[in-house]
Design an enzyme around this catalytic site. Structure first.
Site: not given
Ligand code: NAG
Ligand code: NAG
Ligand code: NAG
Ligand code: NAG
Length: 956
Positions: A643, A645, A660, A756
């Site tokens: 996605y 860093k 994020k 997840d």
């Protein structure tokens, strides 16, 4: 003179071509000047766009050069005073280039953005310039293993961000600088954790104001210098200390009594000095593992009482310390004890090692004492696994028969990584068969462990753990490493191990491969298991690069470029036209996206919170985040993935945050982004990472979370973060993660399926509370009637190894899919193996090996060696619940609420209160120290993420 003019022309030229080169022209000119003076540069240093064409060893951010990593490439030349013109440079690592000579130019003080300066094991000489004190951003300074001379510059005291200071193994002389008046000194370094100054020629006394209670040092290493005077009592104020070495100096006077107050110390070396007075009282050093006080001038005394109370002790070395009286039998029952050396004392009476002596005991050397008898018990001790030496004691002089303990014998501890289930092959010429039985040219060198906590050099478990952690680290950084081999452990001043690193994919490393591998070692990105203690590595020259040797052939390439300048003017006009066109297109595209942007007309400053419905999360401006991450500097980067860093930042309030930042390709539409932050802002639970805010717009999508200091469970289990998880801690982590997930399933509104769950996504805070994170794939459950949750049909997403097979087959997602993943996570916690490792699926492996009629369900082989030696209360129940989570059919699996209850039960069986917070990681040594491998350098892992990864190139 000629080269100056050329550089000027180059700058001019590249300015003209700015539009097509991605590299800042000044930065290019500096690299070009390095090509003039350095030999053996990577062959792909060609053309005029280092950033755009990914020159080996050069890392860029936008158009600026931010890192130079050319470790172990046999670079030849001198450090150039042009380097500081790279004004954005953050990392400079030129380690292990023995032909890099000369001194550090004074102008290096101008590298205002430098965070990591790493010049380990080169041929550098001369004084360390005092301008080094101007490097305000410096976090990591390693100049060890060169031939620097002169004094330690006092200005280093100005480096308030310094975390790591290693000047060991040079020829530095003079006294230790401390502050006085306005002059700075090393005592100002209150944020520094590592003082490594061993093997120099430092002299004078240790200034008492070098140490204070304000310091946070964990390693203080001053061994093998020429320090005189006494140990200052201020040393006893540095409560954080874990490894202390002052051995091999000329220290005199008594050991200050408050050294007993240093309760976190694991390794203490005071040997080979002239210390006097009584043998110090070390009763308070309850975590002490390795003690060497040999060869001092202490007053004659009986064996001190702490000989039998320091439960963590592995090694006791008190050669020539005037000990008398008898050796207490309890000493030998300390369960971690490996080595006892009490030679050349006046110990008398009978030596009795009792019946419950440590099963790790390897050597008892009492040569040259007054022992007159040895209690031999029925069955005796096993002279193959343990050596007892009583040579030059009355017991040996009198006994007629040759007892094994009356002979001098040398311990022969060898180790060499065996082949991994394969048959080594005969390799041609100088190739070597790797542990995976392939012929290759390994990269070789030596690991030096400066203060290991163990002394048994024949313990295979240690080396296996080291090998595995190294391979995992290299591979998780996507470096081309197939396997590593360790051999020839030997103890000189340090524990030394020969290291061979084998390439994957081909039978040699290329330059960038070597350089990145070397950088992981020089920059301490690679963290051996904690009980190995502080280390450094020295690489040997590698000359098996595939590429043809490089003459950098400067003159001709400059000639070509200048020739091209004329043609360039024509191109310029075309480029201008192209530029105008591109600009218009971009404006048009911008207008189009604004139309679909739900944030477009939302002005956060007007307080009209109406558009995003957020609870407790705020909107951050890009500038704000830029500031608190020092312009998203690499030093603040703490993770990366598909996605984008993750950065660490500090808000003006002092609160730490994790940011994020999505990269271009993985950005979602504004609507989706808004849905996600609305969802996240409603989630509030102790075991779920909470959203602090977001930033949207200007081509950025960022989510701001609370900062969770101890990293992911995965890093913990792999040994990467240096936090030891014993059984108790694993139970707590399981419970926390289960509670977080149960909350998402059962209490969040709307309920959320995570989709997840994996060890990467379970973060641990400073008290090892587990926090479920990363909702990138999460789905709110459709709640048709209040609380009535049904399944949703979706495209299957998740992570291989954790994925519920039922969901995979039917594409119907229910919360039971998370339960399955949680079951996998529980097996991971038990085994510390990844779900799919070397082609083996953990669920299948456990099912096949499991036999409920046997002890530990017959899983000894599979359980993580770190915990298998301890008492695993409740293990069977833990396995029962894990296997229920892994039932094939979702309806047969428990709910997360049920899982939570079961684990609470297990904790009660194990004598733990499931509702009590654990102590902070840095304070909970006692609990941890019961196993056979003990903790040490806990606090290190995270503070360290400032270290930058090898040459990263950010896409434009
Ligand atoms: C420790 O820090 C405090 C406050 O930051 C300061 O006042 C004090 O002088 C420091 N003590 C020493 C011994 O440096
Ligand atoms: C030892 O440490 C404790 C706690 O840090 C402190 O309160 C005490 O004063 C120290 N004792 C000595 C003798 O320095
Ligand atoms: C040694 O120190 C401990 C505290 O750590 C103290 O209780 C004990 O009395 C001391 N022993 C001697 C002999 O001074
Ligand atoms: C051992 O040495 C101690 C102290 O030096 C002495 O008091 C004791 O009598 C000696 N014991 C024997 C058995 O010689």
């Amino acid at each position: 003179m000629g080269s100056r003019v050329l550089v000027f022309l180059l700058i001019l030229y590249v300015h003209v071509f700015d539009t097509i080169s991605q590299t800042d022209p000044n930065d290019f000119a500096v690299l070009k000047s390095l090509m003039d003076i350095w030999e053996n540069l990577p062959p792909n240093w060609k053309g005029f766009d280092p950033c755009g064409s990914n020159w080996d060893g050069i890392g860029c951010t936008k158009s600026r050069v931010t890192s130079i990593t050319l470790a172990n490439v046999d670079l030849k030349g001198q450090l150039s005073s042009d380097i500081p013109s790279l004004t954005e440079l953050g990392m400079l690592d030129l380690s292990y280039n023995k032909r890099l000579t000369g001194s550090i130019p004074r102008s290096f003080g101008d590298l205002k953005k430098l965070t990591n300066l790493i010049l380990v094991g080169c041929g550098l000489t001369g004084p360390i310039p005092d301008t080094i004190g101007s490097l305000q951003r410096l976090i990591y300074l390693s100049l060890n293993s060169n031939s620097f001379s002169g004094p330690i510059p006092a200005s280093i005291g100005n480096l308030s961000n310094l975390y790591w200071l290693d000047l060991a193994d040079n020829k530095l002389d003079g006294t230790i600088p401390v502050s006085h008046g306005t002059t700075p000194g090393l005592d100002n370094l209150v944020n520094t954790k590592h003082f490594h100054f061993g093997q120099n020629e430092l002299s004078g006394t240790i200034p008492p104001n070098l140490f204070s209670s304000n310091m946070t040092l964990i390693h203080v290493l001053f061994e093998s210098n020429q320090l005189t005077g006494s140990l200052p009592s201020t040393l006893g104020l540095v409560q954080t200390l874990e490894a202390v070495r002052f051995d091999r100096n000329q220290l005199s006077g008594p050991v200050p009594s408050n050294i007993n107050n240093l309760t976190n110390v694991n390794e203490l070396f005071l040997s080979n000095n002239r210390l006097t007075g009584l043998v110090p009282n070390l009763t308070g050093m309850i975590l002490l593992q390795y003690l060497d006080m040999s060869n001092n001038s202490f007053d004659a005394s009986d064996a001190p009482s702490w000989f039998s109370t320091l439960q963590s002790l592995t090694t006791l070395m008190m050669d020539s310390t005037q000990l008398r009286g008898h050796v207490p039998v309890d000493l030998f029952s300390l369960s971690n004890l490996q080595t006892v050396v009490l030679r050349n004392n006046r110990l008398n009476g009978t030596l009795d090692i009792g019946t419950s002596y440590s099963n790790q005991l390897q050597l008892i050397n009492l040569q040259n004492n007054l022992i007159d008898a040895f209690t031999e018990r029925v069955g005796g001790y096993n002279a193959d696994s343990m050596t007892i030496i009583l040579v030059s004691n009355p017991v040996c002089e009198e006994s007629g028969e040759a007892k094994s303990y009356c002979m001098l014998s040398k311990l022969n501890s060898s180790y060499s990584t065996p082949p991994n289930n394969c048959i080594p092959i005969q390799c041609s010429s100088d190739q070597i068969s790797s542990p995976t039985c392939q012929c290759a040219y390994p990269y070789t060198g030596t690991l030096f462990f400066r203060a290991p906590s163990f002394s048994d050099l024949g313990n295979t478990t240690n080396y296996v753990a080291l090998q595995n952690s190294m391979v995992d680290s290299f591979q998780s950084h996507q470096l081309p490493v197939d396997s590593v081999s360790l051999s020839n452990p030997r103890k000189n001043n340090y524990l030394e191990l020969s290291l061979d690193i084998f390439p994957s994919g081909q039978n040699y490393f290329n330059r960038s491969g070597i350089s990145q591998v070397a950088n992981m070692l020089s920059n301490q990105t690679l963290k051996p298991p904690s009980w190995f203690g502080p280390y450094f590595f020295i690489g040997e020259q590698y000359n098996k690069f595939s590429e043809a040797a490089t003459g950098s052939n400067n003159s001709s390439s400059i000639g070509i470029i200048i020739g091209a300048t004329v043609g360039g003017c024509v191109l310029l006009l075309l480029l201008l036209l192209a530029g105008v066109y591109a600009f218009r297109q971009k404006k048009r595209a911008q207008r189009a996206t604004e139309k679909n942007n739900p944030f477009a007309h939302w002005d956060p400053d007007k307080g009209s919170g109406s558009i995003p419905q957020l609870k407790g999360a705020r909107n951050f401006s890009f500038e704000e985040l830029k500031k608190c991450t020092q312009n998203f500097s690499e030093a603040n980067e703490i993770g990366s993935g598909g996605y984008g860093k993750v950065y660490r930042g500090t808000l003006p309030s002092g609160q730490l945050i994790a940011i994020k930042r999505a990269q271009q390709e993985s950005m979602q539409g504004a609507l989706e982004f808004k849905t996600e932050i609305e969802l996240l802002s409603r989630v509030h639970h102790k075991n779920v990472v909470s959203l602090v805010g977001f930033c949207y717009g200007r081509g950025e999508e960022m989510l701001i979370y609370e900062y969770v200091p101890n990293g992911s469970l995965k890093d913990c289990l792999s040994g990467k973060s240096g936090i030891r998880l014993d059984w108790t801690r694993r139970l707590k982590v399981t419970l926390g993660a289960a509670r977080g997930l149960a909350y998402l399933h059962e209490l969040a509104d709307p309920p959320i399926i995570h989709r997840d769950i994996k060890s990467n996504n379970i973060l641990l805070d400073e008290r090892l509370n587990a926090k479920v994170s990363d909702f990138g794939l999460s789905k709110p459950m459709g709640d048709n009637e209040k609380g009535q949750v049904t399944h949703i049909t979706t495209q299957v997403k998740g992570t291989m190894g954790y994925l519920d097979p039922e969901y995979y087959m039917t594409q119907q997602l229910t919360e039971k899919s998370d339960v399955y993943s949680f079951g996998v996570l529980m097996l991971e916690l038990i085994t510390a193996r990844r779900p799919i490792e070397r082609g083996k699926y953990i669920v299948r492996e456990v099912r096949m090996a499991m036999d409920k009629t046997k002890d530990l369900y017959n899983l000894h082989e599979i359980v993580d060696p770190v915990i298998v030696l301890g008492v695993l209360k409740g293990f069977e129940k833990f396995m029962d619940i894990a296997m229920r989570c892994l039932e094939e059919s979702g309806v047969d699996r428990p709910t997360m609420g049920e899982v939570v209850k079961e684990i609470e039960n297990i904790m009660q069986i194990a004598g733990l209160n499931p509702n009590v917070e654990s102590a902070t990681t840095s304070a909970s040594y006692e609990e941890v120290s019961k196993g056979s491998f003990l903790h040490p350098y806990n606090s290190e892992a995270f503070e360290y993420s400032g270290a930058i990864e090898p040459s990263k190139i950010e896409p434009q």
